[in-house]
Write a protein that holds these residues in place. Structure first.
Motif, PDB file in Angstrom:
ATOM      1  N   ILE A 186       0.843  -1.198   0.000  1.00  0.00           N
ATOM      2  CA  ILE A 186       0.000   0.000   0.000  1.00  0.00           C
ATOM      3  C   ILE A 186       0.879   1.249   0.000  1.00  0.00           C
ATOM      4  N   GLN A 187       0.721   2.047  -1.050  1.00  0.00           N
ATOM      5  CA  GLN A 187       1.458   3.296  -1.177  1.00  0.00           C
ATOM      6  C   GLN A 187       0.488   4.473  -1.005  1.00  0.00           C
ATOM      7  N   ILE A 188       0.939   5.509  -0.266  1.00  0.00           N
ATOM      8  CA  ILE A 188       0.159   6.720  -0.072  1.00  0.00           C
ATOM      9  C   ILE A 188       0.845   7.865  -0.816  1.00  0.00           C
ATOM     10  N   VAL A 189       0.100   8.544  -1.673  1.00  0.00           N
ATOM     11  CA  VAL A 189       0.596   9.745  -2.358  1.00  0.00           C
ATOM     12  C   VAL A 189      -0.047  10.949  -1.685  1.00  0.00           C
ATOM     13  N   ILE A 190       0.771  11.778  -1.035  1.00  0.00           N
ATOM     14  CA  ILE A 190       0.267  12.955  -0.340  1.00  0.00           C
ATOM     15  C   ILE A 190       0.131  14.096  -1.338  1.00  0.00           C
ATOM     16  N   LEU A 191      -1.060  14.697  -1.405  1.00  0.00           N
ATOM     17  CA  LEU A 191      -1.317  15.810  -2.314  1.00  0.00           C
ATOM     18  C   LEU A 191      -1.200  17.125  -1.543  1.00  0.00           C
ATOM     19  N   ASN A 192      -0.364  18.025  -2.018  1.00  0.00           N
ATOM     20  CA  ASN A 192      -0.124  19.299  -1.338  1.00  0.00           C
ATOM     21  C   ASN A 192      -0.739  20.486  -2.052  1.00  0.00           C
ATOM     22  N   GLY A 193      -1.623  20.239  -3.016  1.00  0.00           N
ATOM     23  CA  GLY A 193      -2.210  21.340  -3.758  1.00  0.00           C
ATOM     24  C   GLY A 193      -1.447  21.610  -5.037  1.00  0.00           C
ATOM     25  N   ALA A 194      -1.893  22.648  -5.738  1.00  0.00           N
ATOM     26  CA  ALA A 194      -1.320  22.962  -7.038  1.00  0.00           C
ATOM     27  C   ALA A 194       0.123  23.443  -6.919  1.00  0.00           C
ATOM     28  N   ASN A 195       0.942  23.020  -7.865  1.00  0.00           N
ATOM     29  CA  ASN A 195       2.338  23.474  -7.979  1.00  0.00           C
ATOM     30  C   ASN A 195       3.164  23.157  -6.740  1.00  0.00           C
ATOM     31  N   LYS A 196       2.799  22.122  -6.018  1.00  0.00           N
ATOM     32  CA  LYS A 196       3.553  21.694  -4.841  1.00  0.00           C
ATOM     33  C   LYS A 196       4.118  20.298  -5.097  1.00  0.00           C
ATOM     34  N   PRO A 197       5.273  19.974  -4.569  1.00  0.00           N
ATOM     35  CA  PRO A 197       5.850  18.637  -4.785  1.00  0.00           C
ATOM     36  C   PRO A 197       5.019  17.558  -4.112  1.00  0.00           C
ATOM     37  N   LEU A 198       4.910  16.404  -4.783  1.00  0.00           N
ATOM     38  CA  LEU A 198       4.196  15.263  -4.221  1.00  0.00           C
ATOM     39  C   LEU A 198       5.083  14.522  -3.223  1.00  0.00           C
ATOM     40  N   LYS A 199       4.454  13.930  -2.253  1.00  0.00           N
ATOM     41  CA  LYS A 199       5.182  13.155  -1.259  1.00  0.00           C
ATOM     42  C   LYS A 199       4.600  11.747  -1.241  1.00  0.00           C
ATOM     43  N   LYS A 200       5.463  10.732  -1.377  1.00  0.00           N
ATOM     44  CA  LYS A 200       5.015   9.344  -1.409  1.00  0.00           C
ATOM     45  C   LYS A 200       5.590   8.586  -0.225  1.00  0.00           C
ATOM     46  N   LYS A 201       4.778   7.689   0.330  1.00  0.00           N
ATOM     47  CA  LYS A 201       5.232   6.858   1.444  1.00  0.00           C
ATOM     48  C   LYS A 201       4.485   5.536   1.417  1.00  0.00           C
ATOM     49  N   PHE A 202       5.072   4.530   2.061  1.00  0.00           N
ATOM     50  CA  PHE A 202       4.425   3.227   2.157  1.00  0.00           C
ATOM     51  C   PHE A 202       3.773   3.089   3.528  1.00  0.00           C
ATOM     52  N   LEU A 203       2.570   2.549   3.524  1.00  0.00           N
ATOM     53  CA  LEU A 203       1.789   2.441   4.750  1.00  0.00           C
ATOM     54  C   LEU A 203       2.292   1.279   5.603  1.00  0.00           C
ATOM     55  N   PRO A 204       2.521   1.488   6.913  1.00  0.00           N
ATOM     56  CA  PRO A 204       2.850   0.348   7.784  1.00  0.00           C
ATOM     57  C   PRO A 204       1.660  -0.601   7.875  1.00  0.00           C
ATOM     58  N   ILE A 205       1.920  -1.895   7.813  1.00  0.00           N
ATOM     59  CA  ILE A 205       0.855  -2.888   7.669  1.00  0.00           C
ATOM     60  C   ILE A 205       0.714  -3.732   8.944  1.00  0.00           C
ATOM     61  N   PHE A 206      -0.546  -3.929   9.378  1.00  0.00           N
ATOM     62  CA  PHE A 206      -0.810  -4.920  10.410  1.00  0.00           C
ATOM     63  C   PHE A 206      -0.487  -6.315   9.852  1.00  0.00           C
ATOM     64  N   ASN A 207       0.019  -7.214  10.696  1.00  0.00           N
ATOM     65  CA  ASN A 207       0.361  -8.562  10.234  1.00  0.00           C
ATOM     66  C   ASN A 207      -0.850  -9.291   9.663  1.00  0.00           C
ATOM     67  N   LYS A 208      -1.977  -9.205  10.351  1.00  0.00           N
ATOM     68  CA  LYS A 208      -3.191  -9.867   9.867  1.00  0.00           C
ATOM     69  C   LYS A 208      -3.668  -9.238   8.559  1.00  0.00           C
ATOM     70  N   PHE A 209      -3.520  -7.950   8.431  1.00  0.00           N
ATOM     71  CA  PHE A 209      -3.899  -7.243   7.211  1.00  0.00           C
ATOM     72  C   PHE A 209      -3.062  -7.737   6.029  1.00  0.00           C
ATOM     73  N   GLU A 210      -1.759  -7.816   6.225  1.00  0.00           N
ATOM     74  CA  GLU A 210      -0.869  -8.276   5.157  1.00  0.00           C
ATOM     75  C   GLU A 210      -1.196  -9.716   4.760  1.00  0.00           C
ATOM     76  N   GLU A 211      -1.505 -10.536   5.749  1.00  0.00           N
ATOM     77  CA  GLU A 211      -1.842 -11.931   5.471  1.00  0.00           C
ATOM     78  C   GLU A 211      -3.091 -12.043   4.611  1.00  0.00           C
ATOM     79  N   LEU A 212      -4.100 -11.249   4.912  1.00  0.00           N
ATOM     80  CA  LEU A 212      -5.351 -11.298   4.139  1.00  0.00           C
ATOM     81  C   LEU A 212      -5.179 -10.695   2.747  1.00  0.00           C
TER      82      LEU A 212
END
Length: 520
Positions: A186-212
């Motif tokens: 799961i990747q999160i793309v942070i939107l900062n509005g117009a003409n602003k740099p994008l910020k991307k990060k990976f979401l920390p996952i619960f073990n049960k969530f990843e398994e499912l």
């Protein structure tokens, strides 16, 4: 003086004069001193409001019309900086216009970080001269900025790559990209509005969530706002809290089961997962509502505490849940069920009032077709369905519910709660809800002819603009309901589809990219 009464016991009070000869006043336990004319300097204008506590001035100004408040802030520096610069006053204005702080909070943050954007605000020079505005006044100004940007066609288009994604979820503030085959799914793309740099990060996952997720056998549902992001698989919810673009694991739990359910490996067997896969849910602020068609029950969970505090059984036997909606104090579901006698289907819209809600405290409306979605304001609920008529439920005298019907394809509410916009045969009509309720005669005006396609609901951006699907292929229009004109046409290449309409942006996507039209 007795401020709360019309008549006062002061013999010396002259309502028509600015200055009175009454002595000291005691208002709500706060002692004030009156200023006599002899004590005033000749060059100093007398201000009677200086004799009143700020709380009393607030109570007076809150009763005034919106335009009167705007005029008051132009009187002098004292009115601009103190008397009108109060959260209580602007909170009432924002509430009347359905301007929520949570919808425009990113504008507030951007304003403090990016000075280049400040030139778009009418009150910037005023702020530099007189000082900062209160929070709700700032929120109102951000809303005005959005309206002006749309009216002036002053907003850019942002393109964001979308490669190897199984599923996406979009809001004004972030995009969730899901790819079950990746090591970090799961990747999160942070939107900062117009003409602003994008910020991307990976979401920390619960073990049960990843398994499912890795099983790829069960539907994954996503919903989020500015405070919470929630994933659901077979009635198991995984909750993340959001603060300053940081996503933090909060908790996961099984809705309907006991607190310790899930500790045993056999709890999440194939039988359990298959019987819970048809759930639907909706999120309003910190309140998550989930419906289980298999047991015909709605569960409401407070995400701030993790506690499920309400269960409502809406049907005595299994049925299909077509749509659901959670608002500030109401729950709405649309269901389809079969009758026992003739095996015919029955379509119902069910509305629960959350304040003092019981099994019997609900409204059920038979429909000619399944519910596609609910749209709500504080005083009205509209039930969009595939039938030929649409029911609207209005609240009168805080308790009495009135139901009336309109023949329409799709509809939208004016966020100022005065109008319903609906379309029939590519024409848009304006229904005056307030006048119709008072006069008991329908007050309708046609505001656009042969303007839109009937394939997409009228979707509000704010109280001024609607997004409508044009009669031209692969194109949309932003329609001004005040001027009754289209302010911008959006022509798309083949393959794009609409994925999000918010207060700050509109998003389209195809297999390779997102196209974000940003209003701020």
């Amino acid at each position: 003086m007795n401020i709360d009464c019309v008549n006062t016991k002061s013999d010396n009070m002259n309502i028509d004069c600015t200055i009175t000869e009454s002595g000291n006043m005691n208002i709500n336990g706060v002692k004030t001193e009156s200023v006599l004319p002899s004590k005033l300097k000749k060059s100093e204008p007398y201000d009677i409001f200086k004799q009143l506590p700020l709380e009393i001035i607030n109570k007076i100004v809150v009763q005034l019309d919106f335009n009167d408040v705007l005029n008051l802030k132009l009187v002098n520096k004292m009115w601009r900086c103190v008397y009108v610069n109060q959260n209580e006053i602007w909170e009432k204005i924002c509430e009347d216009l359905n301007i929520r702080v949570i919808d425009y909070s990113r504008c507030l943050n951007d304003r403090s970080r990016h000075d280049s954007e400040c030139i778009r605000y009418a009150d910037v020079a005023s702020e530099k001269l007189f000082g900062p505005l209160c929070d709700y006044w700032q929120t109102f100004n951000r809303y005005i900025m959005i309206v002006k940007n749309i009216k002036n066609n002053d907003f850019p288009t942002i393109y964001i790559p979308r490669h190897h994604v199984d599923q996406s979820y979009c809001t004004d503030d972030y995009i969730v990209n899901i790819n079950c085959q990746h090591k970090q799914p799961i990747q999160i793309v942070i939107l900062n509005g117009a003409n602003k740099p994008l910020k991307k990060k990976f979401l920390p996952i619960f073990n049960k969530f990843e398994e499912l997720i890795k099983l790829r056998k069960y539907p994954l549902k996503v919903i989020g706002n500015k405070s919470y992001l929630v994933f659901e698989i077979c009635s198991i919810i995984f909750v993340y809290s959001i603060s300053k673009t940081e996503f933090t694991k909060q908790f996961y739990k099984v809705i309907q089961k006991s607190v310790d359910y899930g500790l045993n490996k056999d709890d999440f067997n194939e039988e359990f997962l298959n019987s819970h896969r048809d759930t639907k849910f909706d999120l309003y602020d910190h309140k998550l509502a989930m419906v289980h068609p298999a047991i015909s029950t709605i569960f409401v969970t407070d995400l701030s505490t993790g506690k499920t505090y309400k269960e409502l059984e809406f049907c005595s036997r299994g049925c299909i849940v077509d749509s659901m909606k959670c608002s500030d104090y109401r729950l709405m579901i649309g269901i389809t069920k079969k009758k026992k006698k003739d095996s015919k289907t029955e379509h119902l819209a069910i509305v629960y009032h959350m304040k003092g809600c019981t099994q019997n405290n609900r409204l059920m409306i038979p429909l000619l077709g399944p519910v596609t979605q609910f749209k709500v304001t504080s005083n009205c609920i509209g039930v969009e369905n595939t039938g030929s008529a649409t029911p609207f439920i209005t609240k009168q005298n805080n308790s009495y519910l009135n139901v009336f019907w309109l023949e329409c394809d799709t509809f939208s509410f004016d966020c100022t709660r005065k109008y319903i916009y609906y379309n029939i045969n590519q024409s848009i009509f304006q229904y005056d809800l307030l006048k119709s309720m008072l006069s008991k005669f329908e007050v309708v005006q046609k505001i656009a002819i042969d303007a839109i396609s009937n394939l997409l609901p009228l979707t509000p951006i704010n109280d001024r603009y609607l997004l409508v699907r044009s009669t031209y292929p692969n194109s949309y229009d932003i329609f001004d309901v005040k001027e009754h004109v289209s302010v911008r046409s959006i022509q798309l290449t083949a393959g794009y589809s609409l994925v999000h309409v918010g207060k700050l942006s509109i998003m389209f996507s195809n297999s390779s990219e997102f196209m974000v039209i940003a209003f701020n």
